[in-house]
Design a protein around this motif. Structure first.
Motif, PDB file in Angstrom:
ATOM      1  N   ALA A  86       0.832  -1.202   0.000  1.00 26.68           N
ATOM      2  CA  ALA A  86       0.000   0.000   0.000  1.00 26.68           C
ATOM      3  C   ALA A  86       0.869   1.255   0.000  1.00 26.68           C
ATOM      4  N   LEU A  87       1.975   1.213   0.745  1.00 27.90           N
ATOM      5  CA  LEU A  87       2.869   2.377   0.806  1.00 27.90           C
ATOM      6  C   LEU A  87       3.677   2.561  -0.478  1.00 27.90           C
ATOM      7  N   GLN A  88       4.106   1.452  -1.053  1.00 29.22           N
ATOM      8  CA  GLN A  88       4.928   1.490  -2.260  1.00 29.22           C
ATOM      9  C   GLN A  88       4.355   0.532  -3.294  1.00 29.22           C
ATOM     10  N   PRO A  89       3.264   0.931  -3.948  1.00 32.76           N
ATOM     11  CA  PRO A  89       2.657   0.028  -4.935  1.00 32.76           C
ATOM     12  C   PRO A  89       3.625  -0.241  -6.087  1.00 32.76           C
ATOM     13  N   PRO A  90       3.511  -1.413  -6.697  1.00 34.26           N
ATOM     14  CA  PRO A  90       4.404  -1.734  -7.814  1.00 34.26           C
ATOM     15  C   PRO A  90       4.195  -0.779  -8.976  1.00 34.26           C
ATOM     16  N   ARG A  91       5.270  -0.472  -9.648  1.00 31.76           N
ATOM     17  CA  ARG A  91       5.221   0.418 -10.808  1.00 31.76           C
ATOM     18  C   ARG A  91       5.646  -0.373 -12.040  1.00 31.76           C
ATOM     19  N   PRO A  92       4.694  -0.747 -12.875  1.00 35.09           N
ATOM     20  CA  PRO A  92       5.034  -1.550 -14.054  1.00 35.09           C
ATOM     21  C   PRO A  92       6.056  -0.893 -14.976  1.00 35.09           C
ATOM     22  N   CYS A  93       6.011   0.418 -15.106  1.00 34.42           N
ATOM     23  CA  CYS A  93       6.935   1.121 -16.006  1.00 34.42           C
ATOM     24  C   CYS A  93       8.080   1.724 -15.205  1.00 34.42           C
ATOM     25  N   ASP A  94       8.912   0.884 -14.638  1.00 36.25           N
ATOM     26  CA  ASP A  94      10.040   1.301 -13.813  1.00 36.25           C
ATOM     27  C   ASP A  94      11.325   0.828 -14.486  1.00 36.25           C
ATOM     28  N   PRO A  95      12.042   1.713 -15.186  1.00 35.51           N
ATOM     29  CA  PRO A  95      13.246   1.305 -15.914  1.00 35.51           C
ATOM     30  C   PRO A  95      14.294   0.605 -15.045  1.00 35.51           C
ATOM     31  N   ALA A  96      14.450   1.041 -13.804  1.00 42.95           N
ATOM     32  CA  ALA A  96      15.431   0.402 -12.919  1.00 42.95           C
ATOM     33  C   ALA A  96      15.020  -1.034 -12.604  1.00 42.95           C
ATOM     34  N   ALA A  97      13.725  -1.251 -12.381  1.00 45.60           N
ATOM     35  CA  ALA A  97      13.233  -2.601 -12.090  1.00 45.60           C
ATOM     36  C   ALA A  97      13.374  -3.501 -13.308  1.00 45.60           C
ATOM     37  N   VAL A  98      13.112  -2.958 -14.495  1.00 45.53           N
ATOM     38  CA  VAL A  98      13.267  -3.733 -15.732  1.00 45.53           C
ATOM     39  C   VAL A  98      14.723  -4.136 -15.906  1.00 45.53           C
ATOM     40  N   SER A  99      15.629  -3.193 -15.720  1.00 52.64           N
ATOM     41  CA  SER A  99      17.059  -3.466 -15.861  1.00 52.64           C
ATOM     42  C   SER A  99      17.513  -4.529 -14.863  1.00 52.64           C
ATOM     43  N   SER A 100      17.063  -4.405 -13.632  1.00 51.58           N
ATOM     44  CA  SER A 100      17.425  -5.363 -12.585  1.00 51.58           C
ATOM     45  C   SER A 100      16.878  -6.756 -12.898  1.00 51.58           C
ATOM     46  N   ALA A 101      15.608  -6.819 -13.314  1.00 51.79           N
ATOM     47  CA  ALA A 101      14.993  -8.118 -13.641  1.00 51.79           C
ATOM     48  C   ALA A 101      15.706  -8.765 -14.824  1.00 51.79           C
ATOM     49  N   LYS A 102      16.013  -7.969 -15.853  1.00 56.04           N
ATOM     50  CA  LYS A 102      16.710  -8.509 -17.027  1.00 56.04           C
ATOM     51  C   LYS A 102      18.085  -9.060 -16.640  1.00 56.04           C
ATOM     52  N   ALA A 103      18.826  -8.299 -15.840  1.00 53.97           N
ATOM     53  CA  ALA A 103      20.168  -8.722 -15.435  1.00 53.97           C
ATOM     54  C   ALA A 103      20.104  -9.997 -14.597  1.00 53.97           C
ATOM     55  N   THR A 104      19.185 -10.051 -13.663  1.00 50.45           N
ATOM     56  CA  THR A 104      19.039 -11.227 -12.799  1.00 50.45           C
ATOM     57  C   THR A 104      18.638 -12.449 -13.609  1.00 50.45           C
ATOM     58  N   ARG A 105      17.642 -12.281 -14.484  1.00 50.25           N
ATOM     59  CA  ARG A 105      17.184 -13.412 -15.302  1.00 50.25           C
ATOM     60  C   ARG A 105      18.293 -13.897 -16.229  1.00 50.25           C
ATOM     61  N   SER A 106      19.053 -12.968 -16.783  1.00 44.45           N
ATOM     62  CA  SER A 106      20.165 -13.339 -17.657  1.00 44.45           C
ATOM     63  C   SER A 106      21.223 -14.117 -16.889  1.00 44.45           C
ATOM     64  N   GLN A 107      21.545 -13.626 -15.713  1.00 41.23           N
ATOM     65  CA  GLN A 107      22.552 -14.277 -14.870  1.00 41.23           C
ATOM     66  C   GLN A 107      22.113 -15.690 -14.480  1.00 41.23           C
ATOM     67  N   LEU A 108      20.813 -15.880 -14.274  1.00 38.64           N
ATOM     68  CA  LEU A 108      20.286 -17.196 -13.883  1.00 38.64           C
ATOM     69  C   LEU A 108      19.960 -18.074 -15.088  1.00 38.64           C
ATOM     70  N   LEU A 138       5.629  -9.298 -14.452  1.00 43.64           N
ATOM     71  CA  LEU A 138       5.667  -9.740 -15.854  1.00 43.64           C
ATOM     72  C   LEU A 138       6.195  -8.638 -16.765  1.00 43.64           C
ATOM     73  N   ARG A 139       5.862  -7.404 -16.460  1.00 46.38           N
ATOM     74  CA  ARG A 139       6.348  -6.263 -17.245  1.00 46.38           C
ATOM     75  C   ARG A 139       7.844  -6.062 -17.029  1.00 46.38           C
ATOM     76  N   HIS A 140       8.294  -6.171 -15.774  1.00 50.76           N
ATOM     77  CA  HIS A 140       9.718  -6.006 -15.474  1.00 50.76           C
ATOM     78  C   HIS A 140      10.555  -7.085 -16.153  1.00 50.76           C
ATOM     79  N   CYS A 141       9.981  -8.265 -16.324  1.00 45.41           N
ATOM     80  CA  CYS A 141      10.674  -9.364 -17.025  1.00 45.41           C
ATOM     81  C   CYS A 141      10.549  -9.226 -18.545  1.00 45.41           C
ATOM     82  N   GLU A 142       9.900  -8.161 -18.981  1.00 43.23           N
ATOM     83  CA  GLU A 142       9.665  -7.880 -20.393  1.00 43.23           C
ATOM     84  C   GLU A 142       8.939  -9.021 -21.103  1.00 43.23           C
ATOM     85  N   LEU A 143       7.921  -9.569 -20.407  1.00 40.40           N
ATOM     86  CA  LEU A 143       7.107 -10.631 -20.978  1.00 40.40           C
ATOM     87  C   LEU A 143       5.763 -10.113 -21.476  1.00 40.40           C
TER      88      LEU A 143
END
Length: 128
Positions: A31-53, A101-106
């Motif tokens: 409630a205090l920090q709702p998810p933001r689908p269009c968050d470039p930092a989150a997209v970058s982090s998710a992409k890097a993590t998924r790539s690494q894994l 799902l958006r952060h993972c670019e799916l």
């Protein structure tokens, strides 16, 4: 005590008040920090993590996220309201799942006329 957002049991002293509602810790943070689908930092982090894994497509998603992805893939495009009804999800929970799902670019959102739809990010994703 019961969380007024998700309905889970809250142990005594572990509740948080937000606008007069008693919430569990997860719902309070959401409630205090709702998810933001269009968050470039989150997209970058998710992409890097998924790539690494070595994750592609739906690898690493929760069962619910995989089901949401599969329904969007099946329908081609779907509104948030239709998706929420299909899985009996409150709007805040759907936004949380969509953000992942958006952060993972799916998946992505797009507007057609006055209606906003969710669809797969690319045809390459649909093959996975």
């Amino acid at each position: 005590m019961i969380c007024e957002r998700c309905g889970c049991a809250i142990e005594e002293g572990e509740n948080f008040e937000w606008y007069g509602k008693q919430l569990c810790e997860d719902c309070y943070i959401g409630a205090l920090q709702p998810p933001r689908p269009c968050d470039p930092a989150a997209v970058s982090s998710a992409k890097a993590t998924r790539s690494q894994l070595g994750q592609r497509g739906t690898d690493g998603l929760t069962p619910l996220q995989k089901q949401i992805y599969a329904l969007i893939k099946e329908k081609g495009k779907i509104t948030r309201e239709e998706l929420a009804r299909s899985f009996e999800l409150p709007p805040w929970e759907l936004e949380k799942q969509f953000a992942v799902l958006r952060h993972c670019e799916l998946v992505k959102g797009f507007k057609e006329g006055q209606t906003v739809y969710l669809t797969l990010m690319s045809t390459e994703d649909a093959a996975n």
